[in-house]
Design a protein around this motif. Structure first.
Motif, PDB file in Angstrom:
ATOM      1  N   VAL A 109      39.085  48.446  77.201  1.00  0.00           N
ATOM      2  CA  VAL A 109      38.436  49.057  76.313  1.00  0.00           C
ATOM      3  C   VAL A 109      39.342  49.008  75.346  1.00  0.00           C
ATOM      4  CG1 VAL A 109      39.573  51.354  76.971  1.00  0.00           C
ATOM      5  CG2 VAL A 109      37.741  51.433  75.715  1.00  0.00           C
ATOM      6  N   VAL A 110      39.181  49.070  73.882  1.00  0.00           N
ATOM      7  CA  VAL A 110      39.997  48.809  72.899  1.00  0.00           C
ATOM      8  C   VAL A 110      39.810  50.278  71.826  1.00  0.00           C
ATOM      9  CG1 VAL A 110      40.039  47.742  70.448  1.00  0.00           C
ATOM     10  CG2 VAL A 110      39.443  46.469  72.384  1.00  0.00           C
ATOM     11  N   ALA A 111      41.238  50.602  71.522  1.00  0.00           N
ATOM     12  CA  ALA A 111      41.254  51.971  70.951  1.00  0.00           C
ATOM     13  C   ALA A 111      41.983  51.801  69.729  1.00  0.00           C
ATOM     14  CB  ALA A 111      41.648  52.730  71.738  1.00  0.00           C
ATOM     15  N   GLN A 112      41.820  52.376  68.652  1.00  0.00           N
ATOM     16  CA  GLN A 112      42.740  52.354  67.508  1.00  0.00           C
ATOM     17  C   GLN A 112      44.052  53.332  67.924  1.00  0.00           C
ATOM     18  OE1 GLN A 112      39.887  53.834  64.373  1.00  0.00           O
ATOM     19  NE2 GLN A 112      40.625  52.032  63.312  1.00  0.00           N
ATOM     20  N   ALA A 113      45.052  53.224  67.271  1.00  0.00           N
ATOM     21  CA  ALA A 113      46.382  53.680  67.476  1.00  0.00           C
ATOM     22  C   ALA A 113      46.190  55.004  67.819  1.00  0.00           C
ATOM     23  CB  ALA A 113      47.552  53.324  66.706  1.00  0.00           C
ATOM     24  N   GLY A 114      45.451  55.835  66.595  1.00  0.00           N
ATOM     25  CA  GLY A 114      45.470  57.283  66.645  1.00  0.00           C
ATOM     26  C   GLY A 114      44.456  57.932  67.310  1.00  0.00           C
ATOM     27  N   ALA A 115      43.790  57.133  68.410  1.00  0.00           N
ATOM     28  CA  ALA A 115      42.685  57.907  69.371  1.00  0.00           C
ATOM     29  C   ALA A 115      43.815  58.611  70.506  1.00  0.00           C
ATOM     30  CB  ALA A 115      42.123  56.847  70.139  1.00  0.00           C
TER      31      ALA A 115
END
Length: 464
Positions: A109-115
């Protein structure tokens, strides 16, 4: 002369949306602190990008001006790395919180850093997977912060640290250049693994913006036992027995040393699954054959009871009971830090030397402050103990205990990082040659020293 901050704002305002820039009275006090330093001074300027492109623009502008930034995620750190110092602006990644759809075939899964970490856990769960890292601050701590500190948590025994979950990442260097290894390949030996350089770097080498994370098969059986034990030696013997009997089923092995269990349950009103004892252990398994795996776990626990390693135990009968056991474990930190200022050590120790360390640590602390209150709990399965002293002699106790941990062959920071609060003790762990190599790496990635300046180490070595 026009102040540098005004020049920065004049340059950034045409390139960012209005909500990306907070200055003066618009800056909330929360940007000035973290869990390690509540009530610190608020910064004069906060930048809140929406994208990697925004981050690139911000860093390029600050680098050209030679002005320092501190990078923030959920501000749940315990070493002061995200606390802004005087004259620093804040780069908050809180608006970069998207979690992309799970790739079920690749199990990523790919997540942005602020997730938030919890958002990743929930996305994995919804897709029939499990994410390997869990920490008490899951609802607030962010993916970027977890990468920056190489977060550990309660299931390192089974799944490893955050480093083991990272298959690739995207980061922005101090000059605005974007580096990316987002292919998500399990095997890629084409040169240096730049992604892993950023893991544990505490924001000193670049701003992580997106991460490709490894997922794990979702267990179909989760069981836990809450145990009372007569001694630390019995707890270590139980760990050895459970490892031998359950193998990879063992997902967590947590301990709470007296008097924390009794005081914490009395203060919180939480039910006590078992009576008071010198040591309590929370032992958990993740399995894939419901009846068979639970039977193996229960049989190992029965063997421990018969051998006298465990004096009392409750085996979970439902998911609700598993969660109740974990609430007891999570309450440990909340209870201790509600008592007031404390010396909080996040130690990694060789298990064979843990008992001796605890004896010496108590004697040393009592010699410095006879009235000190001492608590110990943590992740026995991977040798990570949180040793907390409520004391009036903060600096003396902190220095003495970190020195004892190093002498025992341990680490001054198992999972919380170094930040500002532990950098004085880093020479206990790293040789002058290692520190010099770290400084060369920092200088290569951030030649103007604008990113999280003074965290982990200072660029100019202390004399002597």
């Amino acid at each position: 002369m026009i102040p540098a901050a005004d020049i920065i704002l004049a340059s950034l305002r045409p390139q960012l949306d209005a909500a990306a820039i907070l200055s003066g009275d618009d800056v909330d006090a929360r940007y000035g602190d973290d869990l390690a330093s509540p009530g610190a001074a608020r910064p004069a300027l906060v930048l809140r990008p929406r994208s990697t492109a925004d981050v690139s623009v911000i860093l390029k502008t600050f680098n050209a001006a030679g002005l320092p930034l501190t990078i923030q995620g959920g501000r749940t750190g315990l070493s002061g790395a995200a606390r802004p110092l005087a004259g620093e602006a804040v780069l908050s990644l809180e608006r970069m919180a998207r979690v992309e759809p799970v790739d079920a075939l690749a199990a990523t899964v790919v997540a942005q850093a602020g997730a938030p970490l919890q958002a990743v856990q929930e996305a994995a769960e919804a897709a029939g997977f499990s994410f390997g890292v869990d920490i008490g601050a899951r609802g607030t701590a962010t993916v970027g912060g977890n990468v920056a500190t190489n977060a550990g948590g309660v299931r390192v025994l089974r799944y490893g640290m955050f480093r083991q979950q990272v298959l690739g990442l995207e980061a922005v260097l101090a000059d605005g250049a974007v580096v990316s290894s987002m292919r998500g390949l399990a095997k890629d030996n084409s040169g240096y693994d730049l992604a892993q350089i950023f893991v544990g770097s505490e924001g000193t080498l670049g701003a992580v913006t997106r991460v490709c994370l490894r997922l794990h098969p979702k267990p179909v059986e989760q069981a836990a036992a809450f145990c009372a034990l007569p001694s630390l030696e019995a707890a270590l013997a139980l760990l050895r027995l459970m490892r031998g009997r359950t193998g990879p089923l063992l997902s967590a092995f947590e301990v709470i040393l007296a008097p924390l269990y009794r005081e914490m349950t009395e203060a919180s009103g939480l039910d006590m699954p078992v009576g008071d004892a010198p040591v309590h252990a929370l032992v958990e398994m993740h399995g894939f054959a419901p009846e068979a795996d639970r039977s193996v776990f229960a049989a190992a626990l029965e063997e421990a009871l018969e051998a006298g390693l465990v004096t009392d135990a409750v085996l979970s009968r439902s998911q609700r009971e598993v969660e109740a056991f974990w609430r007891l474990r999570d309450e440990c930190s909340r209870f201790i830090f509600a008592q007031g200022p404390a010396v909080g050590l996040d130690l990694s120790l060789p298990l064979a030397r843990l008992g001796d360390f605890l004896v010496r640590a108590e004697a040393t602390t009592r010699a410095l402050d006879p009235a000190a209150r001492l608590y110990a709990f943590g992740h026995l399965g991977d040798g990570n103990i949180h040793y907390i002293a409520l004391t009036r002699e903060h600096d003396a106790v902190s220095a003495a205990l970190h020195r004892l941990a190093a002498e025992a062959g341990g680490s001054i920071s198992a999972e919380h990082g170094v930040g500002l609060m532990k950098k004085a003790y880093l020479p206990l762990m790293r040789s002058p040659q290692e520190l010099a190599a770290m400084r060369r790496l920092k200088a290569a990635f951030d030649p103007n020293n604008i990113l999280n300046r003074g965290r982990i180490f200072d660029m100019t070595p202390e004399p002597g």
